[in-house]
Design a protein around this motif. Structure first.
Motif, PDB file in Angstrom:
ATOM      1  N   SER A   1       0.601  -1.169  -0.140  1.00 22.86           N
ATOM      2  CA  SER A   1      -0.242   0.331   0.153  1.00 22.86           C
ATOM      3  C   SER A   1       1.055   1.410  -0.116  1.00 22.86           C
ATOM      4  O   SER A   1       1.950   1.073   0.618  1.00 22.86           O
ATOM      5  CB  SER A   1      -0.907   0.098   1.249  1.00 22.86           C
ATOM      6  OG  SER A   1      -1.941   1.318   1.169  1.00 22.86           O
ATOM      7  N   PRO A   2      -0.041   2.181  -0.807  1.00 21.03           N
ATOM      8  CA  PRO A   2       1.162   3.952  -1.023  1.00 21.03           C
ATOM      9  C   PRO A   2       0.349   4.435   0.014  1.00 21.03           C
ATOM     10  O   PRO A   2       0.957   5.732   0.314  1.00 21.03           O
ATOM     11  CB  PRO A   2       1.067   4.091  -2.202  1.00 21.03           C
ATOM     12  CG  PRO A   2       0.050   3.632  -2.899  1.00 21.03           C
ATOM     13  CD  PRO A   2      -0.128   1.912  -2.311  1.00 21.03           C
TER      14      PRO A   2
ATOM     15  N   SER B   1       4.641   1.816   0.441  1.00 21.17           N
ATOM     16  CA  SER B   1       5.899   0.911  -0.337  1.00 21.17           C
ATOM     17  C   SER B   1       5.853   2.164  -1.065  1.00 21.17           C
ATOM     18  O   SER B   1       4.914   2.457  -2.132  1.00 21.17           O
ATOM     19  CB  SER B   1       4.948  -0.661  -0.342  1.00 21.17           C
ATOM     20  OG  SER B   1       5.675  -0.484  -1.247  1.00 21.17           O
ATOM     21  N   ASP B   2       6.668   2.171  -1.901  1.00 23.96           N
ATOM     22  CA  ASP B   2       7.608   1.577  -3.349  1.00 23.96           C
ATOM     23  C   ASP B   2       7.137   1.073  -4.229  1.00 23.96           C
ATOM     24  O   ASP B   2       7.617   1.517  -5.555  1.00 23.96           O
ATOM     25  CB  ASP B   2       8.965   2.782  -3.399  1.00 23.96           C
ATOM     26  CG  ASP B   2       9.674   1.322  -3.280  1.00 23.96           C
ATOM     27  OD1 ASP B   2       9.440   0.708  -2.775  1.00 23.96           O
ATOM     28  OD2 ASP B   2      10.740   1.838  -3.753  1.00 23.96           O
TER      29      ASP B   2
ATOM     30  N   PRO C   1      10.347   0.781 -11.206  1.00 27.28           N
ATOM     31  CA  PRO C   1      10.146   0.621 -12.575  1.00 27.28           C
ATOM     32  C   PRO C   1       9.717  -0.822 -13.545  1.00 27.28           C
ATOM     33  O   PRO C   1       9.406  -1.089 -14.093  1.00 27.28           O
ATOM     34  CB  PRO C   1      12.189   0.829 -13.468  1.00 27.28           C
ATOM     35  CG  PRO C   1      12.229   1.131 -12.207  1.00 27.28           C
ATOM     36  CD  PRO C   1      11.662   1.044 -10.375  1.00 27.28           C
ATOM     37  N   ALA C   2      10.877  -1.376 -12.687  1.00 24.04           N
ATOM     38  CA  ALA C   2       9.860  -3.629 -12.817  1.00 24.04           C
ATOM     39  C   ALA C   2       8.563  -3.535 -13.451  1.00 24.04           C
ATOM     40  O   ALA C   2       7.642  -3.813 -14.293  1.00 24.04           O
ATOM     41  CB  ALA C   2      10.945  -4.135 -12.135  1.00 24.04           C
ATOM     42  N   ILE C   3       7.925  -2.403 -12.385  1.00 20.81           N
ATOM     43  CA  ILE C   3       6.362  -2.768 -12.008  1.00 20.81           C
ATOM     44  C   ILE C   3       5.593  -1.710 -12.700  1.00 20.81           C
ATOM     45  O   ILE C   3       4.667  -2.420 -13.594  1.00 20.81           O
ATOM     46  CB  ILE C   3       6.756  -2.597 -10.299  1.00 20.81           C
ATOM     47  CG1 ILE C   3       6.966  -4.333  -9.352  1.00 20.81           C
ATOM     48  CG2 ILE C   3       4.704  -3.129  -9.498  1.00 20.81           C
ATOM     49  CD1 ILE C   3       6.029  -5.138 -10.208  1.00 20.81           C
ATOM     50  N   LEU C   4       6.117  -0.863 -12.705  1.00 22.83           N
ATOM     51  CA  LEU C   4       5.526   0.566 -13.190  1.00 22.83           C
ATOM     52  C   LEU C   4       5.386   0.367 -14.860  1.00 22.83           C
ATOM     53  O   LEU C   4       4.283   0.223 -15.405  1.00 22.83           O
ATOM     54  CB  LEU C   4       5.935   2.196 -12.679  1.00 22.83           C
ATOM     55  CG  LEU C   4       5.690   2.961 -13.607  1.00 22.83           C
ATOM     56  CD1 LEU C   4       4.686   3.544 -13.247  1.00 22.83           C
ATOM     57  CD2 LEU C   4       6.755   4.303 -13.081  1.00 22.83           C
TER      58      LEU C   4
ATOM     59  N   ASN D   1       3.369  12.040   1.012  1.00 27.06           N
ATOM     60  CA  ASN D   1       3.164  12.221  -0.717  1.00 27.06           C
ATOM     61  C   ASN D   1       2.427  12.254  -1.583  1.00 27.06           C
ATOM     62  O   ASN D   1       1.947  12.737  -2.663  1.00 27.06           O
ATOM     63  CB  ASN D   1       3.512  10.997  -1.814  1.00 27.06           C
ATOM     64  CG  ASN D   1       5.260  10.402  -1.303  1.00 27.06           C
ATOM     65  OD1 ASN D   1       6.472  11.634  -1.349  1.00 27.06           O
ATOM     66  ND2 ASN D   1       5.345   9.594  -0.839  1.00 27.06           N
ATOM     67  N   LEU D   2       0.761  12.909  -0.829  1.00 28.45           N
ATOM     68  CA  LEU D   2      -0.722  13.124  -1.131  1.00 28.45           C
ATOM     69  C   LEU D   2      -0.752  14.122  -1.587  1.00 28.45           C
ATOM     70  O   LEU D   2      -1.910  14.740  -1.588  1.00 28.45           O
ATOM     71  CB  LEU D   2      -1.125  12.053  -0.211  1.00 28.45           C
ATOM     72  CG  LEU D   2      -1.916  10.826  -0.111  1.00 28.45           C
ATOM     73  CD1 LEU D   2      -2.288  10.175   0.839  1.00 28.45           C
ATOM     74  CD2 LEU D   2      -1.150   9.676  -1.593  1.00 28.45           C
TER      75      LEU D   2
END
Length: 473
Positions: A85-86, A93-94, A99-102, A383-384
């Motif tokens: 969860s971000p 979590s990031d 990059p691999a997930i994004l 970050n929100l």
């Protein structure tokens, strides 16, 4: 081979036929629920994303009727696992920006979104989508969203960006559903099973939370702030559980031996209380009572007697619980207003929204307040900060605060159109959709749900279903 020939080949292929049957079956929501649960606890969020996007794209390509995609839209609301969860209350979590997930997210979502846009355009070009007063009412409301905060001293381009994104979601999904859904005798039964599968998934996660969350129960009392899931808090869970209630009553009315579904409805209401969301407790009870009356009107003969007996039994059990726990129940209702004032701070937020409206009554002050400081309404840490706008936790106050009189007038027109649409053709299927829509709107009197994009999709689907089933007069 030209595009037309390719299309005809895909249409007639055996694989397409198999996929169409699988995606339109009653097993599809069950499989979706199982995949969602497995990936939620294993932390395989990217697997869930691929599953949702592949199934969604297959529906767009293989199915003439897009009803199964409603299942995907519903389950998108509970996609994120607790592990990844971000959100601020979670592990922050990031995972989703690695990059691999994004990269995989972009590819998967591009396929699904592209196929949805293709079907949206196809529905318009083929003239299956009809321009109706409800559509123009929605357009007017969306224009009000885009103009939010205009001429305000605190105006920021984020208002325009958020308004346009919200409008695109609302209008796009509405147009897509109206232009591609095909109503038959099984359409609403499938939708009801989608909602039941969603309930089962969320209820299972709630049960596991009670069994595994450390410190959740202290001195016999539930610390509801710990009821956090990757995709949301106890209030988001309450919204979903309230939304799924009417489906049980619709299935109870449709099935000759549907009394067993009333047990499911009772468990659903119990889950509304166990998630400790006040809005779900209150509005879930209202919807449960309204649906019970609807079912008794619908039933006939022996079935009415049986279902009435079951509901009478439920009332007796409720009366016993009220008698035994009368102090706790009276405290809950007596403290409800106080909780709005001092607990959740809803009243303070509502007053702030009303002040915003009085300050800028025409276009409002917009969704965002870049000048807000810690402790002020509109301030979000972490970050929100720049993604979540100011929220008033009430649909009407949110609209008048952010969009002023322009927003209020267009919302009243839009809401009036949905009521008239329902009255024009009252059937049990449309009562089911109207009750589900009412459940969403009722919880939104105490929260922000339909101003977030995933619930906005659900809202647009429900309004579209009313529109396409409206009797033409």
């Amino acid at each position: 081979m030209g595009l037309k020939a390719i299309g005809e080949y895909v249409e007639k292929s055996k694989v397409t036929h198999i996929l169409r049957r699988a995606l339109s079956s009653y097993f599809f929501p069950l499989v979706t629920a199982c995949v969602s649960l497995a990936c939620y606890y294993l932390g395989w969020d990217i697997v869930t994303i691929w599953y949702m996007c592949i199934c969604g794209t297959a529906i767009m390509v293989c199915c003439k009727d897009v009803t199964p995609v409603i299942c995907i839209f519903l389950f998108l609301n509970i996609l994120v696992s607790l592990k990844h969860s971000p959100a601020y209350m979670g592990a922050a979590s990031d995972y989703f920006v690695r990059p691999a997930i994004l990269g995989q997210e972009i590819v998967a979502v591009a396929f699904f979104a592209g196929s949805v846009i293709f079907r949206l355009v196809t529905g318009i070009v083929s003239r299956r989508f009809k321009l109706t007063p409800m559509f123009f009412g929605m357009v007017a409301l969306c224009v009000a969203f885009a103009l939010s905060g205009l001429f305000s001293t605190r105006y920021t381009p984020l208002n325009l960006m958020y308004g346009l994104a919200l409008s695109a979601t609302l209008l796009g999904i509405f147009t897509f559903v109206c232009g591609n859904i095909q109503i038959d005798e099984k359409t609403f039964i499938r939708i009801a099973f989608y909602l039941v599968a969603l309930f089962a998934t969320v209820a299972f996660e709630l049960l596991i939370a009670y069994c595994t969350y450390d410190g959740l129960i202290v001195n016999g009392k539930v610390v509801r702030s710990l009821l956090f899931f990757g995709w949301g808090t106890y209030n988001q869970m309450g919204m979903i559980l309230t939304l799924t209630l009417p489906a049980w009553f619709y299935l109870a009315g449709k099935d000759k031996y549907g009394t067993a579904y009333l047990v499911g409805a009772l468990l659903n209401l119990l889950a509304c209380y166990l998630c400790f969301s006040r809005q779900a407790m209150l509005m879930g009870s209202v919807i449960f009572a309204a649906c019970a009356v609807w079912l008794l009107i619908w039933d006939k003969g022996r079935k009415r007697i049986i279902n009435a007996s079951v509901m009478a039994g439920i009332l007796v059990i409720a009366a016993i619980i009220l008698g035994v726990k009368h102090k706790d129940v009276s405290y809950f209702f007596s403290s409800f207003w106080d909780a709005l004032e001092t607990g959740s701070g809803r009243i303070a937020i509502w007053r702030d929204g009303l002040r915003n409206f009085l300050t800028k009554p025409v276009f409002g002050v917009g969704f965002y307040n870049p000048a807000a400081e810690y402790g002020d309404v509109g301030y979000f840490s972490g970050n929100l900060s720049y993604s979540i706008p100011r929220m008033c936790h009430n649909t009407v106050l949110q609209i008048v605060s952010a969009c002023g009189l322009v927003g209020l007038i267009t919302y009243v027109i839009h809401r009036t159109q949905t009521v008239i649409s329902f009255i024009n053709n009252i059937t049990h299927e449309r009562v089911f959709i109207a009750m589900t829509l009412a459940a969403l709107l009722l919880v939104c009197l105490l929260d922000n749900h339909i101003f977030y994009f995933l619930p906005t999709i659900v809202y647009a689907v429900l309004v579209a279903l009313l529109s396409v089933t409206e009797k033409k007069v």
